[in-house]
Design an enzyme around this catalytic site. Structure first.
Site, short mmCIF file in Angstrom:
data_model
loop_
_atom_site.label_atom_id
_atom_site.label_comp_id
_atom_site.label_asym_id
_atom_site.label_seq_id
_atom_site.Cartn_x
_atom_site.Cartn_y
_atom_site.Cartn_z
N LYS A 202 86.96 50.86 -12.80
CA LYS A 202 85.95 51.82 -13.23
C LYS A 202 85.06 51.29 -14.35
O LYS A 202 83.86 51.57 -14.38
CB LYS A 202 86.61 53.13 -13.64
CG LYS A 202 87.23 53.88 -12.46
CD LYS A 202 87.85 55.19 -12.88
CE LYS A 202 88.43 55.92 -11.68
NZ LYS A 202 89.02 57.22 -12.05
N ASN B 296 82.80 55.95 -11.40
CA ASN B 296 83.61 56.04 -10.19
C ASN B 296 82.77 56.26 -8.94
O ASN B 296 83.31 56.29 -7.84
CB ASN B 296 84.65 57.17 -10.32
CG ASN B 296 84.06 58.53 -10.00
OD1 ASN B 296 82.93 58.85 -10.39
ND2 ASN B 296 84.82 59.35 -9.30
N ASP C 163 84.66 62.17 -11.81
CA ASP C 163 86.06 62.55 -12.04
C ASP C 163 86.16 63.77 -12.96
O ASP C 163 86.94 64.69 -12.69
CB ASP C 163 86.84 61.40 -12.67
CG ASP C 163 87.20 60.32 -11.67
OD1 ASP C 163 87.28 60.63 -10.48
OD2 ASP C 163 87.41 59.17 -12.10
N SER D 234 90.20 55.89 -16.33
CA SER D 234 90.45 57.26 -15.87
C SER D 234 90.35 58.25 -17.02
O SER D 234 89.77 59.33 -16.88
CB SER D 234 91.82 57.35 -15.20
OG SER D 234 91.85 56.58 -14.02
N GLU E 138 93.76 50.59 -30.32
CA GLU E 138 92.34 50.24 -30.38
C GLU E 138 91.57 50.86 -29.22
O GLU E 138 90.40 51.24 -29.36
CB GLU E 138 92.16 48.73 -30.39
CG GLU E 138 92.68 48.02 -31.63
CD GLU E 138 94.18 47.80 -31.61
OE1 GLU E 138 94.72 47.38 -32.65
OE2 GLU E 138 94.80 48.06 -30.55
N ARG E 139 92.21 50.94 -28.07
CA ARG E 139 91.56 51.53 -26.90
C ARG E 139 91.31 53.03 -27.12
O ARG E 139 90.27 53.56 -26.73
CB ARG E 139 92.43 51.33 -25.65
CG ARG E 139 92.61 49.88 -25.25
CD ARG E 139 91.48 49.40 -24.39
NE ARG E 139 91.61 49.90 -23.03
CZ ARG E 139 90.65 49.84 -22.12
NH1 ARG E 139 89.47 49.35 -22.45
NH2 ARG E 139 90.83 50.30 -20.90
N LEU F 109 96.62 62.79 -13.46
CA LEU F 109 95.44 62.42 -12.68
C LEU F 109 95.80 61.66 -11.42
O LEU F 109 94.97 61.52 -10.52
CB LEU F 109 94.47 61.59 -13.54
CG LEU F 109 93.95 62.26 -14.81
CD1 LEU F 109 92.85 61.39 -15.43
CD2 LEU F 109 93.42 63.66 -14.53
N TYR G 101 98.27 61.27 -7.92
CA TYR G 101 98.82 62.22 -6.95
C TYR G 101 99.86 61.50 -6.11
O TYR G 101 99.97 60.27 -6.12
CB TYR G 101 97.72 62.82 -6.08
CG TYR G 101 96.91 61.81 -5.29
CD1 TYR G 101 97.28 61.44 -4.00
CD2 TYR G 101 95.77 61.23 -5.84
CE1 TYR G 101 96.54 60.51 -3.28
CE2 TYR G 101 95.02 60.30 -5.13
CZ TYR G 101 95.41 59.95 -3.85
OH TYR G 101 94.68 59.03 -3.16
#
Length: 281
Positions: free
Chosen positions: A66, A87, A102, A131, A155-156, A217, A219
């Site tokens: 993504k 996406n 999304d 995501s 950091e992310r 998120l 499935y």
């Protein structure tokens, strides 16, 4: 040359997107050539260009591509730019236009299908990858009071929060501090950890209150571990990512074909057609 559509991911064989778009096409009387294409991260850019050269005019992008998809786009929607994640790709001439559907797909699923009012809720977002970035802006726009992001690489999480531009409502915290964060009305797992069948989610029960909805998120089998924890923690509601998948697909279909299909038929078909999915709601 026939217009082609695809979903890119790694892995992607499990994806329900080809089935979803085929059903949408039948509903709307539109012939749809849509397939799943598995590309390792290092092969994504070349594979995307080969797809375009072979008639590719639109694509969905799932993990782990993504953010790479974001980087190849010449033009972007405002929500994609804010998320730093794409996406949905639309070919315009010899360039790609990017969007992220999304977030709006998740909000539609939670509010319309599950009847949740997101306004005033305190939310914990687990993960800070593509995501997570794709859903955070839409959840804030839907009225979340406070968004707390935790990620094993702090950091992310900081980068995601900075991109949101709402320091009063969106904050990052260390993974080690989970026990000290209080409780939440909404907990969203945006990691891919559940794809490891041996994984067991061990999150503090103190995160849960009497109103908590837990959302994965993912499935199918990838959502089992997190939702098992959520049920053991006695969350009021547990929701997997199937509804979000269907709703975001409808938004992509609208951009490619100019009509938004009805989603209940395909959602119920997928839910009832799999023993794994049948137990997720």
């Amino acid at each position: 040359m026939t217009d082609r559509y695809a979903v890119f991911g790694h892995p992607v064989a499990h994806s329900k997107s080809p089935q979803i778009h085929a059903t949408f096409g039948r509903q709307e009387g539109i012939a749809v050539d849509y397939r799943a294409i598995d590309l390792a991260p290092e092969a994504f850019l070349a594979g995307l260009e080969a797809f375009a050269a072979d008639g590719g005019v639109g694509a969905n992008v799932t993990s782990p591509h993504k953010e790479a998809a974001f980087s190849v786009c010449t033009t972007l929607t405002a929500r994609a730019r804010r998320a730093g994640s794409v996406n949905t790709l639309l070919r315009k001439g010899d360039r790609w236009h990017g969007d992220t559907t999304d977030g709006i797909g998740l909000v539609r699923d939670l509010t319309d299908r599950h009847g949740l009012d997101l306004r005033g809720r305190r939310m914990l977002l687990i993960g800070a990858g593509g995501s997570a970035r794709s859903v955070a802006p839409a959840l804030l726009d839907a009225g979340i009071t406070e968004l707390v992001v935790v990620n094993r690489t702090p950091e992310r999480a900081d980068e995601l929060i900075d991109a949101m531009g709402e320091p009063g409502r969106a904050i990052s915290r260390y993974w080690e501090d989970l026990r000290d964060l209080g409780d939440f009305e909404l907990i969203v797992n945006a990691t891919s950890a559940g794809r490891d069948r041996d994984i067991e989610f061990k999150l503090p029960l103190s995160l849960v209150n009497s109103m908590t909805t837990a959302v994965d998120l993912n499935y199918g089998e990838a959502a089992i571990a997190f939702l098992a924890w959520a049920r053991a923690a006695e969350c009021r509601n547990t929701v997997d990512g199937l509804g979000m998948l269907v709703e975001q697909a409808a938004e992509s279909f609208l951009q490619w074909h100019g009509v938004r299909p009805q989603t209940d038929e395909v959602y119920q078909s997928l839910r009832q057609g799999s023993a794994v999915l049948a137990g997720e709601d």
